[in-house]
Write a protein that holds these residues in place. Structure first.
Motif, mmCIF file in Angstrom:
data_model
loop_
_atom_site.group_PDB
_atom_site.id
_atom_site.type_symbol
_atom_site.label_atom_id
_atom_site.label_comp_id
_atom_site.label_asym_id
_atom_site.label_seq_id
_atom_site.Cartn_x
_atom_site.Cartn_y
_atom_site.Cartn_z
ATOM 1 N N LEU A 273 0.809 -1.480 0.230
ATOM 2 C CA LEU A 273 -0.031 0.156 0.016
ATOM 3 C C LEU A 273 0.774 1.183 0.071
ATOM 4 O O LEU A 273 0.602 2.255 -0.739
ATOM 5 C CB LEU A 273 -0.933 -0.088 1.264
ATOM 6 N N ILE A 274 2.010 1.164 0.953
ATOM 7 C CA ILE A 274 2.703 2.369 0.544
ATOM 8 C C ILE A 274 3.536 2.482 -0.708
ATOM 9 O O ILE A 274 3.558 3.505 -1.336
ATOM 10 C CB ILE A 274 3.856 2.299 1.897
ATOM 11 N N GLY A 275 3.696 1.450 -1.230
ATOM 12 C CA GLY A 275 4.293 1.348 -2.613
ATOM 13 C C GLY A 275 3.419 1.877 -3.786
ATOM 14 O O GLY A 275 3.822 2.664 -4.449
ATOM 15 N N LEU A 276 2.098 1.747 -3.647
ATOM 16 C CA LEU A 276 1.119 2.332 -4.462
ATOM 17 C C LEU A 276 0.945 3.741 -4.166
ATOM 18 O O LEU A 276 0.684 4.422 -4.973
ATOM 19 C CB LEU A 276 -0.373 1.641 -4.186
ATOM 20 N N ALA A 277 1.127 4.269 -2.837
ATOM 21 C CA ALA A 277 0.742 5.474 -2.645
ATOM 22 C C ALA A 277 1.850 6.610 -3.039
ATOM 23 O O ALA A 277 1.616 7.525 -3.589
ATOM 24 C CB ALA A 277 0.597 5.801 -1.162
ATOM 25 N N PHE A 278 3.283 5.944 -2.894
ATOM 26 C CA PHE A 278 4.389 7.003 -3.401
ATOM 27 C C PHE A 278 4.854 6.437 -4.840
ATOM 28 O O PHE A 278 6.017 6.935 -5.027
ATOM 29 C CB PHE A 278 5.419 6.730 -2.289
ATOM 30 N N GLY A 279 4.415 5.400 -5.312
ATOM 31 C CA GLY A 279 4.960 4.968 -6.615
ATOM 32 C C GLY A 279 5.055 5.914 -7.799
ATOM 33 O O GLY A 279 4.252 7.021 -7.730
ATOM 34 N N PRO A 280 5.686 5.712 -8.709
ATOM 35 C CA PRO A 280 5.796 6.427 -9.948
ATOM 36 C C PRO A 280 4.232 6.562 -10.667
ATOM 37 O O PRO A 280 3.414 5.525 -10.640
ATOM 38 C CB PRO A 280 6.506 5.840 -10.915
ATOM 39 N N ARG A 281 3.863 7.757 -11.053
ATOM 40 C CA ARG A 281 2.432 8.037 -11.891
ATOM 41 C C ARG A 281 2.652 7.949 -13.102
ATOM 42 O O ARG A 281 3.567 8.021 -13.723
ATOM 43 C CB ARG A 281 2.120 9.318 -11.504
ATOM 44 N N LYS A 282 1.437 7.260 -13.727
ATOM 45 C CA LYS A 282 1.705 7.049 -15.204
ATOM 46 C C LYS A 282 0.969 8.224 -15.866
ATOM 47 O O LYS A 282 0.029 8.983 -15.457
ATOM 48 C CB LYS A 282 0.820 5.701 -15.603
ATOM 49 N N GLU A 283 1.659 8.687 -16.926
ATOM 50 C CA GLU A 283 1.203 9.887 -17.819
ATOM 51 C C GLU A 283 0.096 9.498 -18.678
ATOM 52 O O GLU A 283 0.006 8.378 -19.060
ATOM 53 C CB GLU A 283 2.519 10.427 -18.568
ATOM 54 N N VAL A 284 -0.840 10.411 -18.899
ATOM 55 C CA VAL A 284 -1.873 10.292 -19.577
ATOM 56 C C VAL A 284 -1.549 10.612 -20.994
ATOM 57 O O VAL A 284 -0.530 11.662 -21.326
ATOM 58 C CB VAL A 284 -3.196 11.149 -19.268
ATOM 59 N N ALA A 285 -1.867 9.806 -21.917
ATOM 60 C CA ALA A 285 -1.637 10.179 -23.654
ATOM 61 C C ALA A 285 -2.029 11.547 -23.847
ATOM 62 O O ALA A 285 -3.191 12.110 -23.482
ATOM 63 C CB ALA A 285 -2.490 9.406 -24.333
ATOM 64 N N LEU A 286 -1.235 12.237 -24.448
ATOM 65 C CA LEU A 286 -1.588 13.644 -25.017
ATOM 66 C C LEU A 286 -2.555 13.772 -25.891
ATOM 67 O O LEU A 286 -3.369 14.738 -26.008
ATOM 68 C CB LEU A 286 0.031 14.285 -25.387
ATOM 69 N N GLU A 287 -2.567 12.991 -26.939
ATOM 70 C CA GLU A 287 -3.475 12.989 -28.117
ATOM 71 C C GLU A 287 -4.475 11.955 -27.860
ATOM 72 O O GLU A 287 -4.161 10.557 -27.711
ATOM 73 C CB GLU A 287 -2.668 12.743 -29.330
ATOM 74 N N PRO A 288 -5.986 12.158 -27.889
ATOM 75 C CA PRO A 288 -6.789 11.369 -27.674
ATOM 76 C C PRO A 288 -6.892 10.242 -28.811
ATOM 77 O O PRO A 288 -6.360 10.591 -29.885
ATOM 78 C CB PRO A 288 -8.061 12.172 -27.599
ATOM 79 N N GLU A 289 -7.446 9.114 -28.656
ATOM 80 C CA GLU A 289 -7.504 8.159 -29.638
ATOM 81 C C GLU A 289 -8.756 8.322 -30.574
ATOM 82 O O GLU A 289 -9.684 8.896 -30.466
ATOM 83 C CB GLU A 289 -7.811 6.688 -28.811
#
Length: 62
Positions: free
Chosen positions: A22-38
């Motif tokens: 749970l600590i790893g999920l809280a402080f882990g790296p965030r995934k970036e959202v795609a800049l261009e929509p599908e």
């Protein structure tokens, strides 16, 4: 008789693993959202704009 027997150690170890996860999920790296929509099949204007953009990129690359 030991202070904590095997089942108790397993419960404590499992609780610690859950806590660390749970600590790893809280402080882990965030995934970036795609800049261009599908592009959807019904979105003709966006499809034409994408075609023009790829044609301009292929012309500039040549």
């Amino acid at each position: 008789m030991p202070l904590l027997e095997l089942p108790h150690w397993l419960i404590i170890a499992g609780a610690l693993l859950v806590l660390v996860g749970l600590i790893g999920l809280a402080f882990g790296p965030r995934k970036e959202v795609a800049l261009e929509p599908e592009l959807l099949p019904g979105d003709l204007d966006a499809w034409k704009a994408e075609q023009q953009r790829t044609e301009e990129q292929s012309r500039s690359a040549a």
